[in-house]
Design a protein around this motif. Structure first.
Motif, mmCIF file in Angstrom:
data_model
loop_
_atom_site.group_PDB
_atom_site.id
_atom_site.type_symbol
_atom_site.label_atom_id
_atom_site.label_comp_id
_atom_site.label_asym_id
_atom_site.label_seq_id
_atom_site.Cartn_x
_atom_site.Cartn_y
_atom_site.Cartn_z
ATOM 1 N N THR A 146 0.850 -1.384 0.153
ATOM 2 C CA THR A 146 -0.016 -0.005 0.042
ATOM 3 C C THR A 146 0.991 1.223 0.204
ATOM 4 O OG1 THR A 146 -1.826 -1.091 1.217
ATOM 5 C CG2 THR A 146 -2.061 1.200 1.208
ATOM 6 N N ALA A 147 2.017 1.193 0.743
ATOM 7 C CA ALA A 147 2.623 2.584 1.042
ATOM 8 C C ALA A 147 3.381 2.708 -0.436
ATOM 9 C CB ALA A 147 3.844 2.319 2.006
ATOM 10 N N PHE A 148 3.865 1.724 -0.741
ATOM 11 C CA PHE A 148 4.873 2.007 -2.290
ATOM 12 C C PHE A 148 3.658 1.997 -3.414
ATOM 13 C CE2 PHE A 148 7.942 -0.455 0.376
ATOM 14 C CZ PHE A 148 8.809 0.852 0.403
ATOM 15 N N ALA A 149 2.579 1.623 -3.314
ATOM 16 C CA ALA A 149 1.355 1.984 -4.494
ATOM 17 C C ALA A 149 1.320 3.452 -4.245
ATOM 18 C CB ALA A 149 0.170 1.243 -4.199
ATOM 19 N N LEU A 150 1.164 4.031 -2.912
ATOM 20 C CA LEU A 150 1.073 5.316 -2.898
ATOM 21 C C LEU A 150 2.215 6.219 -3.547
ATOM 22 C CD1 LEU A 150 -0.862 5.593 0.404
ATOM 23 C CD2 LEU A 150 -1.758 5.696 -2.082
ATOM 24 N N TRP A 151 3.471 5.607 -3.393
ATOM 25 C CA TRP A 151 4.717 6.091 -3.863
ATOM 26 C C TRP A 151 4.615 6.346 -5.242
ATOM 27 C CZ3 TRP A 151 8.139 5.228 -7.603
ATOM 28 C CH2 TRP A 151 9.398 6.069 -7.680
ATOM 29 N N TRP A 152 4.204 5.302 -6.091
ATOM 30 C CA TRP A 152 4.051 5.266 -7.614
ATOM 31 C C TRP A 152 2.679 6.368 -7.878
ATOM 32 C CZ3 TRP A 152 7.197 3.635 -10.734
ATOM 33 C CH2 TRP A 152 8.062 2.604 -10.689
ATOM 34 N N PHE A 153 1.728 6.695 -7.127
ATOM 35 C CA PHE A 153 0.789 7.639 -7.411
ATOM 36 C C PHE A 153 1.640 9.044 -7.202
ATOM 37 C CE2 PHE A 153 -2.567 4.579 -6.107
ATOM 38 C CZ PHE A 153 -3.087 4.241 -7.533
ATOM 39 N N SER A 154 2.253 9.141 -6.180
ATOM 40 C CA SER A 154 2.904 10.479 -5.938
ATOM 41 C C SER A 154 4.076 10.739 -7.063
ATOM 42 C CB SER A 154 3.465 10.507 -4.389
ATOM 43 O OG SER A 154 4.686 9.717 -4.292
ATOM 44 N N TRP A 155 4.694 9.687 -7.365
ATOM 45 C CA TRP A 155 5.603 10.054 -8.511
ATOM 46 C C TRP A 155 5.138 10.258 -9.846
ATOM 47 C CZ3 TRP A 155 6.640 7.911 -13.198
ATOM 48 C CH2 TRP A 155 8.025 8.212 -13.939
ATOM 49 N N ALA A 156 3.847 9.752 -9.949
ATOM 50 C CA ALA A 156 3.266 9.967 -11.506
ATOM 51 C C ALA A 156 2.464 11.268 -11.214
ATOM 52 C CB ALA A 156 2.136 9.007 -11.697
ATOM 53 N N TYR A 157 2.297 11.747 -10.097
ATOM 54 C CA TYR A 157 1.611 13.135 -9.910
ATOM 55 C C TYR A 157 2.789 14.356 -9.951
ATOM 56 C CZ TYR A 157 -0.166 17.369 -7.898
ATOM 57 O OH TYR A 157 -0.703 18.657 -7.905
ATOM 58 N N ILE A 158 3.614 13.793 -9.757
ATOM 59 C CA ILE A 158 5.144 15.061 -9.913
ATOM 60 C C ILE A 158 5.249 15.005 -11.540
ATOM 61 C CG2 ILE A 158 7.453 15.315 -9.415
ATOM 62 C CD1 ILE A 158 7.051 13.903 -6.742
ATOM 63 N N GLN A 159 5.196 13.896 -12.088
ATOM 64 C CA GLN A 159 5.608 13.936 -13.665
ATOM 65 C C GLN A 159 4.476 14.547 -14.249
ATOM 66 O OE1 GLN A 159 8.781 13.038 -14.100
ATOM 67 N NE2 GLN A 159 8.735 12.485 -11.935
ATOM 68 N N ILE A 160 3.409 14.315 -14.026
ATOM 69 C CA ILE A 160 2.278 14.822 -14.641
ATOM 70 C C ILE A 160 2.123 16.470 -14.314
ATOM 71 C CG2 ILE A 160 -0.357 14.908 -15.159
ATOM 72 C CD1 ILE A 160 -0.080 11.942 -14.581
ATOM 73 N N ALA A 161 1.937 16.561 -13.013
ATOM 74 C CA ALA A 161 1.632 18.015 -12.656
ATOM 75 C C ALA A 161 3.001 19.012 -13.136
ATOM 76 C CB ALA A 161 1.727 18.150 -11.161
ATOM 77 N N THR A 162 4.019 18.674 -13.296
ATOM 78 C CA THR A 162 5.144 19.737 -13.774
ATOM 79 C C THR A 162 5.416 19.714 -15.241
ATOM 80 O OG1 THR A 162 6.772 17.841 -13.378
ATOM 81 C CG2 THR A 162 6.484 19.535 -11.595
ATOM 82 N N THR A 163 4.614 18.701 -16.033
ATOM 83 C CA THR A 163 4.778 18.739 -17.568
ATOM 84 C C THR A 163 3.513 19.069 -18.109
ATOM 85 O OG1 THR A 163 4.330 16.419 -17.462
ATOM 86 C CG2 THR A 163 6.368 17.068 -17.712
ATOM 87 N N VAL A 164 2.225 18.537 -17.859
ATOM 88 C CA VAL A 164 1.006 18.814 -18.434
ATOM 89 C C VAL A 164 0.272 19.832 -17.570
ATOM 90 C CG1 VAL A 164 -1.152 17.720 -19.495
ATOM 91 C CG2 VAL A 164 0.957 16.641 -19.371
ATOM 92 N N GLY A 165 0.391 19.326 -16.271
ATOM 93 C CA GLY A 165 -0.631 20.366 -15.173
ATOM 94 C C GLY A 165 -1.881 19.610 -14.939
ATOM 95 N N PHE A 166 -2.507 20.114 -14.094
ATOM 96 C CA PHE A 166 -3.656 19.594 -13.301
ATOM 97 C C PHE A 166 -4.762 20.957 -13.331
ATOM 98 C CE2 PHE A 166 -1.974 15.483 -11.785
ATOM 99 C CZ PHE A 166 -2.725 14.721 -12.456
ATOM 100 N N LEU A 167 -5.719 21.101 -14.044
ATOM 101 C CA LEU A 167 -6.820 21.902 -13.911
ATOM 102 C C LEU A 167 -5.960 23.464 -14.128
ATOM 103 C CD1 LEU A 167 -8.827 20.628 -10.799
ATOM 104 C CD2 LEU A 167 -9.390 20.387 -13.613
ATOM 105 N N GLY A 168 -5.131 23.493 -14.982
ATOM 106 C CA GLY A 168 -4.515 24.738 -15.173
ATOM 107 C C GLY A 168 -2.912 24.632 -15.876
ATOM 108 N N ALA A 169 -2.232 25.480 -15.625
ATOM 109 C CA ALA A 169 -0.770 25.558 -16.121
ATOM 110 C C ALA A 169 0.057 24.335 -15.151
ATOM 111 C CB ALA A 169 -0.197 26.895 -15.992
ATOM 112 N N PRO A 170 1.168 23.776 -15.674
ATOM 113 C CA PRO A 170 1.859 23.128 -15.114
ATOM 114 C C PRO A 170 2.578 23.732 -13.863
ATOM 115 C CG PRO A 170 2.410 22.985 -17.293
ATOM 116 C CD PRO A 170 1.399 24.140 -17.154
ATOM 117 N N LEU A 171 2.870 22.871 -12.871
ATOM 118 C CA LEU A 171 3.545 23.486 -11.732
ATOM 119 C C LEU A 171 4.784 23.435 -12.125
ATOM 120 C CD1 LEU A 171 1.890 21.312 -9.158
ATOM 121 C CD2 LEU A 171 1.302 23.733 -9.436
ATOM 122 N N PRO A 172 5.926 24.478 -11.285
ATOM 123 C CA PRO A 172 6.949 24.442 -11.655
ATOM 124 C C PRO A 172 7.751 23.263 -11.221
ATOM 125 C CG PRO A 172 6.378 26.282 -9.959
ATOM 126 C CD PRO A 172 5.122 25.357 -10.293
ATOM 127 N N ALA A 173 8.760 22.874 -11.652
ATOM 128 C CA ALA A 173 9.633 21.546 -11.592
ATOM 129 C C ALA A 173 9.861 21.419 -10.131
ATOM 130 C CB ALA A 173 10.715 21.532 -12.453
#
Length: 186
Positions: free
Chosen positions: A75-102
Motif C-alpha cells: 500500500t505504501a509503495f503504491a502510494l509512492w507510485w501515485f505520488s511519482w506519477a503526480y509529480i511527472q504529470i503536474a510539472t509537465t502537463v499540469g492539472f486544472l491549469g498550467a503546469p506546476l514548477p519543476a
C-alpha cells in the motif's frame, strides 16, 4: 466448542499481483536509462496502473488477510507510485491549469532518501520472513531509491531495471509454486 464458527480463507494470495505491479513499473522506469526508449508515456501508465493500483489492491487484500507487512509495504509503495506519477504529470502537463514548477533537485533527493530509509527498515523485516526472493526485491528497492537520490543516470537505471526483473520473477514464481505446483527458486 458449541456455537463456534470457523471460517477458512480460500482466497488466493494477492502478493504475486503486488510483485508483478512493482516489477512492470520499475522495469519500465529503468528502461530509458538503458537507452531502450526515451518517452515517459508508458512509464507513467505503468506507474499508475501497475505500480499504483496493482500494489494498492494487493496491499488492501493482504490487510484483510492480517498480513501487516504485505499490507503496509504494497500500500505504501503504491502510494509512492501515485505520488511519482503526480509529480511527472503536474510539472509537465499540469492539472486544472498550467503546469506546476519543476521540483527542485534537493526536494527530489530528500523525497527519494526518505523512501529509501523506510524501504531499508522494511528490508530488515524481510529477513524475518525468510523468503530470499522478497529480501532480494527489497535490497534492490533500497538501492533503487538511494541510487536515484544520490547518483542517477545509467547506474540508477540499471538498478531500477534489475528491481523490476527481480520483482517480476518473484511474482511469477509465487504463482507457479502455489497454482502450478512448479517449484522454482525464490
Amino acid at each position: 466448542m458449541d456455537g463456534e464458527v470457523t471460517i477458512k480463507d480460500t482466497t488466493g494470495s494477492p502478493a504475486p499481483l503486488g510483485f508483478l505491479g512493482l516489477g512492470f513499473a520499475a522495469a519500465f522506469l529503468g528502461m530509458p536509462a538503458l537507452g531502450l526508449f526515451s518517452d515517459f508515456t508508458m512509464i507513467i501508465a505503468m506507474a499508475i496502473t501497475l505500480g499504483g493500483f496493482a500494489q494498492l489492491f494487493a496491499g488492501l487484500e493482504l490487510w484483510k488477510k492480517g498480513d501487516t507487512f504485505g499490507a503496509t509495504a504494497f500500500t505504501a509503495f503504491a502510494l509512492w507510485w501515485f505520488s511519482w506519477a503526480y509529480i511527472q504529470i503536474a510539472t509537465t502537463v499540469g492539472f486544472l491549469g498550467a503546469p506546476l514548477p519543476a521540483a527542485s533537485a534537493e526536494s527530489i533527493m530528500y523525497y527519494l532518501l526518505f523512501w529509501g530509509i523506510i524501504a531499508t527498515l522494511l528490508t530488515i523485516v524481510t529477513l524475518k520472513i525468510g523468503v530470499m526472493g522478497i529480501t532480494v526485491v527489497f535490497v534492490l528497492l533500497d538501492l533503487t531509491f538511494f541510487s536515484n537520490a544520490l547518483v542517477g543516470g545509467m547506474i540508477a537505471g540499471v538498478i531500477t531495471f534489475l528491481l523490476g526483473l527481480a520483482s517480476l520473477y518473484l511474482g511469477v514464481a509465487l504463482v507457479m509454486d502455489e497454482v502450478g505446483k512448479i517449484k522454482v527458486p525464490y
